[in-house]
Design an enzyme around this catalytic site. Structure first.
Site, PDB file in Angstrom:
ATOM      1  N   LYS A  41      65.753 -41.005 107.253  1.00  0.00           N
ATOM      2  CA  LYS A  41      66.361 -42.060 106.430  1.00  0.00           C
ATOM      3  C   LYS A  41      66.503 -43.385 107.169  1.00  0.00           C
ATOM      4  O   LYS A  41      66.470 -43.446 108.391  1.00  0.00           O
ATOM      5  CB  LYS A  41      67.693 -41.563 105.851  1.00  0.00           C
ATOM      6  CG  LYS A  41      67.419 -40.580 104.696  1.00  0.00           C
ATOM      7  CD  LYS A  41      68.637 -40.151 103.945  1.00  0.00           C
ATOM      8  CE  LYS A  41      68.182 -39.225 102.787  1.00  0.00           C
ATOM      9  NZ  LYS A  41      69.299 -38.542 102.149  1.00  0.00           N
ATOM     10  N   ARG A  59      69.040 -30.639 104.819  1.00  0.00           N
ATOM     11  CA  ARG A  59      67.837 -30.925 104.022  1.00  0.00           C
ATOM     12  C   ARG A  59      66.896 -31.787 104.875  1.00  0.00           C
ATOM     13  O   ARG A  59      67.202 -32.927 105.165  1.00  0.00           O
ATOM     14  CB  ARG A  59      68.239 -31.660 102.744  1.00  0.00           C
ATOM     15  CG  ARG A  59      67.077 -31.973 101.805  1.00  0.00           C
ATOM     16  CD  ARG A  59      67.563 -32.758 100.595  1.00  0.00           C
ATOM     17  NE  ARG A  59      66.483 -33.026  99.653  1.00  0.00           N
ATOM     18  CZ  ARG A  59      65.615 -34.031  99.783  1.00  0.00           C
ATOM     19  NH1 ARG A  59      65.683 -34.849 100.812  1.00  0.00           N
ATOM     20  NH2 ARG A  59      64.664 -34.210  98.875  1.00  0.00           N
TER      21      ARG A  59
HETATM   22  N1  HH2 Z   1      67.918 -37.184  99.773  1.00  0.00           N
HETATM   23  C1  HH2 Z   1      66.795 -37.482  99.096  1.00  0.00           C
HETATM   24  C2  HH2 Z   1      66.477 -36.802  97.898  1.00  0.00           C
HETATM   25  N2  HH2 Z   1      67.254 -35.813  97.442  1.00  0.00           N
HETATM   26  N3  HH2 Z   1      69.169 -34.450  97.654  1.00  0.00           N
HETATM   27  C3  HH2 Z   1      70.287 -34.122  98.312  1.00  0.00           C
HETATM   28  N4  HH2 Z   1      71.062 -33.125  97.859  1.00  0.00           N
HETATM   29  N5  HH2 Z   1      70.660 -34.774  99.462  1.00  0.00           N
HETATM   30  C4  HH2 Z   1      69.931 -35.796  99.991  1.00  0.00           C
HETATM   31  O1  HH2 Z   1      70.340 -36.375 101.036  1.00  0.00           O
HETATM   32  C5  HH2 Z   1      68.725 -36.188  99.311  1.00  0.00           C
HETATM   33  C6  HH2 Z   1      68.374 -35.476  98.114  1.00  0.00           C
HETATM   34  C7  HH2 Z   1      65.886 -38.543  99.603  1.00  0.00           C
HETATM   35  O2  HH2 Z   1      64.863 -38.023 100.422  1.00  0.00           O
HETATM   36  P1  HH2 Z   1      63.352 -37.719  99.939  1.00  0.00           P
HETATM   37  O3  HH2 Z   1      63.327 -36.625  98.928  1.00  0.00           O
HETATM   38  O4  HH2 Z   1      62.513 -37.488 101.126  1.00  0.00           O
HETATM   39  O5  HH2 Z   1      62.858 -39.086  99.321  1.00  0.00           O
HETATM   40  P2  HH2 Z   1      62.544 -39.551  97.830  1.00  0.00           P
HETATM   41  O6  HH2 Z   1      63.840 -39.526  97.084  1.00  0.00           O
HETATM   42  O7  HH2 Z   1      61.978 -40.933  98.017  1.00  0.00           O
HETATM   43  O8  HH2 Z   1      61.560 -38.585  97.230  1.00  0.00           O
END
Ligand code: HH2
Length: 259
Positions: free
Chosen positions: A206, A240
């Site tokens: 992040k 995660r």
């Molecule tokens: N962070 C992201 C997405 N979903 N869900 C939970 N429960 N907690 C988190 O910290 C969280 C989440 C963001 O990361 P990522 O899926 O890699 O990115 P994107 O939302 O751009 O797909």
């Protein structure tokens, strides 16, 4: 400590957008994360990065359904969505947890669905929505505010019939928070244990890491590991992460040292 491996079936996720848009590629990536030590695979078809555009239900569904079906044979699958229709199709395809980053605010039907299907539910804190969340986030006290929000959302989920023991809570690192908000939340994470539910924490790749050392998104593994291990030490139950093998090794070493 459990690891939740990220499987993004999107063209635009902030760190791996477009890499696993093909279902076969996403499934083999998820299988690799499972072999590396992920107990849960979190499949998502809509990016929540700051400024992300929303995708239609049909599009999101067509991205995630085959991947959930493919991975549910191997691992526990969570579906990263805030839409009840997408969540329902994913549960039909074998998912057993709904990871809702809006904590039931976008679509309250997610709660009744989880109740009916006896599914797990992750409720995450976010100030604002992904389009606007990084425009001057502000709090009285970041930890107290996040805690009050999660307590209220937990009550709402229970009132809608979701079994309390099926609910996990997440402070939402990077969702409507500036650098000092994120750091304080991680430092004082233990205070959220008073809520009595397992805590999910996602720091992986992040931007708060880049704000500390100027690193680009593809170069934040060290910061991901440091923040994940410290989060676990102060009370996270589920991490995660995108880089499961490295997180698993880090956690194993940290656990043995502290044993
Ligand atoms: N962070 C992201 C997405 N979903 N869900 C939970 N429960 N907690 C988190 O910290 C969280 C989440 C963001 O990361 P990522 O899926 O890699 O990115 P994107 O939302 O751009 O797909």
């Amino acid at each position: 400590m459990r690891l939740m491996g990220v499987v993004n079936v999107t063209p635009d996720s902030f760190s791996d957008g477009g890499r696993y848009l093909d279902p076969e590629a996403a499934i083999s990536h998820g299988e690799e994360l499972f072999r590396d030590g992920a107990e849960i695979l979190d499949v998502g078809g809509e990016s929540t990065r700051p400024g992300a555009v929303e995708v239609s239900e049909e599009e999101e569904l067509s991205r995630v359904e085959p991947v959930v079906a493919g991975l549910a044979k191997t691992a526990t699958v969570s579906i990263d969505t805030s839409k009840a229709t997408v969540a329902e199709a994913a549960l039909d395809a074998g998912a057993s947890i709904v990871n809702d980053v809006t904590a039931l605010r976008r679509d309250p039907e997610v709660a009744s669905l989880c109740a009916e299907r006896d599914a797990g539910l992750v409720l995450m804190h976010m100030q604002g929505d992904p389009r606007t969340m990084q425009e001057g986030p502000s709090y009285d006290d970041i930890v107290d505010d996040v805690k009050a929000f999660l307590a209220e959302r937990l009550e709402a989920a229970i009132a809608a019939g979701v079994a309390e023991e099926r609910i996990w809570l997440d402070p939402g690192i990077g969702f409507g928070k500036n650098l000092s908000h994120n750091l304080e939340l991680l430092r004082r994470l233990g205070e959220l244990r008073d809520l009595g539910r397992p805590l999910v924490v996602g720091t992986s790749r992040k931007s708060f890491i880049g704000k500390i050392d100027g690193s680009e998104v593809g170069d934040r593994l060290g910061g991901t590991i440091a923040s994940s291990v410290l989060a676990a030490a102060v009370g996270a139950d589920v991490l995660r992460v995108h880089d499961v093998a490295e997180a698993a090794q880090a956690m194993k070493v940290a656990t043995v040292i502290l044993a």
